[in-house]
Motif scaffolding. Sequence first.
Motif, short mmCIF file in Angstrom:
data_model
loop_
_atom_site.label_atom_id
_atom_site.label_comp_id
_atom_site.label_asym_id
_atom_site.label_seq_id
_atom_site.Cartn_x
_atom_site.Cartn_y
_atom_site.Cartn_z
N LEU A 4 0.83 -1.21 0.00
CA LEU A 4 0.00 0.00 0.00
C LEU A 4 0.86 1.25 0.00
O LEU A 4 0.57 2.23 -0.68
CB LEU A 4 -0.92 -0.02 1.25
N THR A 5 1.98 1.15 0.78
CA THR A 5 2.88 2.32 0.83
C THR A 5 3.48 2.58 -0.53
O THR A 5 3.58 3.73 -0.98
CB THR A 5 3.98 2.06 1.86
N VAL A 6 3.86 1.48 -1.22
CA VAL A 6 4.48 1.64 -2.55
C VAL A 6 3.49 2.25 -3.53
O VAL A 6 3.79 3.16 -4.30
CB VAL A 6 4.99 0.28 -3.05
N VAL A 7 2.25 1.71 -3.46
CA VAL A 7 1.22 2.23 -4.39
C VAL A 7 0.95 3.72 -4.14
O VAL A 7 0.81 4.52 -5.06
CB VAL A 7 -0.07 1.40 -4.25
N LEU A 8 0.85 4.06 -2.83
CA LEU A 8 0.59 5.46 -2.48
C LEU A 8 1.71 6.37 -2.95
O LEU A 8 1.50 7.49 -3.42
CB LEU A 8 0.36 5.60 -0.98
N LEU A 9 2.98 5.86 -2.77
CA LEU A 9 4.10 6.67 -3.22
C LEU A 9 4.06 6.90 -4.75
O LEU A 9 4.35 7.98 -5.24
CB LEU A 9 5.42 6.00 -2.82
N LEU A 10 3.69 5.81 -5.47
CA LEU A 10 3.59 5.94 -6.93
C LEU A 10 2.51 6.93 -7.32
O LEU A 10 2.67 7.75 -8.24
CB LEU A 10 3.34 4.57 -7.55
N GLY A 62 -7.93 -6.20 -0.23
CA GLY A 62 -9.11 -5.82 -1.03
C GLY A 62 -9.43 -4.35 -0.86
O GLY A 62 -9.79 -3.65 -1.81
N ILE A 63 -9.28 -3.95 0.44
CA ILE A 63 -9.54 -2.52 0.70
C ILE A 63 -8.53 -1.65 -0.03
O ILE A 63 -8.87 -0.63 -0.65
CB ILE A 63 -9.51 -2.25 2.20
N GLU A 64 -7.24 -2.09 0.03
CA GLU A 64 -6.21 -1.32 -0.65
C GLU A 64 -6.44 -1.30 -2.16
O GLU A 64 -6.25 -0.29 -2.84
CB GLU A 64 -4.84 -1.91 -0.32
N ARG A 65 -6.86 -2.52 -2.66
CA ARG A 65 -7.13 -2.55 -4.12
C ARG A 65 -8.28 -1.60 -4.51
O ARG A 65 -8.23 -0.93 -5.52
CB ARG A 65 -7.49 -3.98 -4.54
N GLU A 66 -9.30 -1.65 -3.66
CA GLU A 66 -10.43 -0.74 -3.95
C GLU A 66 -9.97 0.70 -3.91
O GLU A 66 -10.36 1.52 -4.76
CB GLU A 66 -11.54 -0.97 -2.92
N THR A 67 -9.13 1.01 -2.94
CA THR A 67 -8.62 2.38 -2.84
C THR A 67 -7.79 2.74 -4.06
O THR A 67 -7.90 3.83 -4.63
CB THR A 67 -7.79 2.55 -1.56
N VAL A 68 -6.92 1.78 -4.47
CA VAL A 68 -6.07 2.02 -5.64
C VAL A 68 -6.93 2.16 -6.89
O VAL A 68 -6.67 3.00 -7.76
CB VAL A 68 -5.05 0.88 -5.78
N SER A 69 -7.98 1.29 -6.97
CA SER A 69 -8.85 1.38 -8.15
C SER A 69 -9.54 2.74 -8.23
O SER A 69 -9.66 3.36 -9.31
CB SER A 69 -9.90 0.27 -8.12
N ALA A 71 -8.39 5.45 -6.90
CA ALA A 71 -7.38 6.43 -7.28
C ALA A 71 -7.09 6.37 -8.77
O ALA A 71 -6.92 7.41 -9.45
CB ALA A 71 -6.10 6.20 -6.47
N VAL A 72 -7.07 5.09 -9.31
CA VAL A 72 -6.80 4.95 -10.75
C VAL A 72 -7.92 5.58 -11.57
O VAL A 72 -7.70 6.25 -12.57
CB VAL A 72 -6.62 3.46 -11.08
N ARG A 73 -9.18 5.31 -11.11
CA ARG A 73 -10.30 5.92 -11.86
C ARG A 73 -10.24 7.45 -11.82
O ARG A 73 -10.49 8.13 -12.81
CB ARG A 73 -11.62 5.42 -11.24
N GLN A 74 -9.92 7.97 -10.58
CA GLN A 74 -9.82 9.43 -10.49
C GLN A 74 -8.74 9.97 -11.41
O GLN A 74 -8.93 10.99 -12.10
CB GLN A 74 -9.54 9.83 -9.04
N HIS A 75 -7.58 9.25 -11.39
CA HIS A 75 -6.51 9.71 -12.27
C HIS A 75 -6.87 9.55 -13.74
O HIS A 75 -6.44 10.35 -14.60
CB HIS A 75 -5.21 8.99 -11.94
N GLY A 76 -7.68 8.51 -14.09
CA GLY A 76 -8.15 8.37 -15.48
C GLY A 76 -9.00 9.55 -15.91
O GLY A 76 -8.88 10.06 -17.03
N GLU A 77 -9.86 9.99 -14.94
CA GLU A 77 -10.67 11.18 -15.24
C GLU A 77 -9.79 12.40 -15.43
O GLU A 77 -10.03 13.25 -16.29
CB GLU A 77 -11.68 11.42 -14.12
N VAL A 78 -8.74 12.46 -14.53
CA VAL A 78 -7.81 13.58 -14.67
C VAL A 78 -7.12 13.53 -16.04
O VAL A 78 -6.94 14.55 -16.72
CB VAL A 78 -6.78 13.56 -13.52
N VAL A 79 -6.76 12.30 -16.47
CA VAL A 79 -6.08 12.17 -17.77
C VAL A 79 -7.01 12.61 -18.90
O VAL A 79 -6.62 13.31 -19.83
CB VAL A 79 -5.62 10.72 -17.96
N ARG A 80 -8.31 12.16 -18.83
CA ARG A 80 -9.26 12.56 -19.88
C ARG A 80 -9.46 14.08 -19.90
O ARG A 80 -9.54 14.72 -20.96
CB ARG A 80 -10.60 11.86 -19.64
#
Length: 381
Positions: A4-10, A62-69, A71-80
């Motif tokens: 989780l720490t690695v994902v958050l750092l990324l 699972g919680i971390e994955r959901e959080t990452v997902s 975050a990924v969706r939010q960043h996808g919106e940011v990318v769009r």
Amino acid sequence: MRLLTVVLLLLWALLGKCSEPPSDVLSCSYQISNILREIKDVLTSTSGRCSSDGERDERLVGIERETVSQAVRQHGEVVRSLLAQTESLKKAVTSVAEVQSAHKQLLIALRTELESEKQTKRTQRRTIQDLRSEIHTLREESKNWQEHLRRMESEMKAGLQKTELAAQEATIEVKGASDRANSLGRVIRRVQRSMHSLEKIVTQHTTRLAALTARGRGRRPPPQHSLPTLPSTEMPQTGEEVDCPHPYTRIGLGCFAVHSTQRLSWEQARQHCRGIDGDLANPDDIYDVVLFLDDSFPESVYSTSGGWGFWIGATLDNTGTWQWVSGLPVRTQVDFWGRGEPGDAQENDEGCLFLHGWWRFRAGADPCTSEKYFICERKVN
């Protein structure tokens, strides 16, 4: 937990990379794709290790994955959003380029117009210089003309003075000649009257001599018509013992009435004369009447009293011949017409004869409708 720490750092690195407007939007999108790929690889590599930790960590993963997902969706919106902004920026850049191109064209047009304005100003300066030079030339010419006009004015004044002096001398000469002519005219009229009287006397003596000669030879005297007598139009058959009835006055060898207080047309004047048993004057010798008028209306009077003239009984017929009302032609003798008379009387409809005071009662022609004084005559046998 370390995963989780690695994902958050990324994710933090990803946000750090794209939190500000990138200088190149495509490179930012490429970096985001790489970071997401690294996150996926980390999650894949750690999924096996984390399976042995038991069911206890599965729920956390699972919680971390959901959080990452998320975050990924939010960043996808940011990318769009960034991609949309990139398109807008491209359009803005295109618009800016078009505006810059328009500005360049406008600058070129302004430079051209400025150059044309400079050329126009140079032309105007040259024109103004030419006009100033022309004005200077015109001023010089005007000065020359003014000087020339002054000289001409002086010469004209001197010439006018000479002309006035000459005119005065000519007037004096003309007046003297006119006086001499008038005096000569009077002498001629008196001589003519004397000649008429002398002819009358000669005729009487000739008749008597013929009668005496016939008596001395025992013959009858010759008939009266065979004697050399003057026509009846030149002298009356009676002697000087003629008495003129009122209102007529003896003038020369005839009876006349001069009307100098009433002015009428020629026809009205003739009707007036007929009303007093006469007609408009048609004298045997017009100079008797002229001499009488000249003596009765001197120069100091005829300019006002006789200025309109006196109608007499003569008119112009269709053939251009002047005839008395008696039907006899008018004999135009010496000094008969006034100056410039009768002119083109027939064309100007000047068909009646009158004696004008301004011409010392010489004859002139005027329209018969004009109103003038008039002279009546009564023939006495």
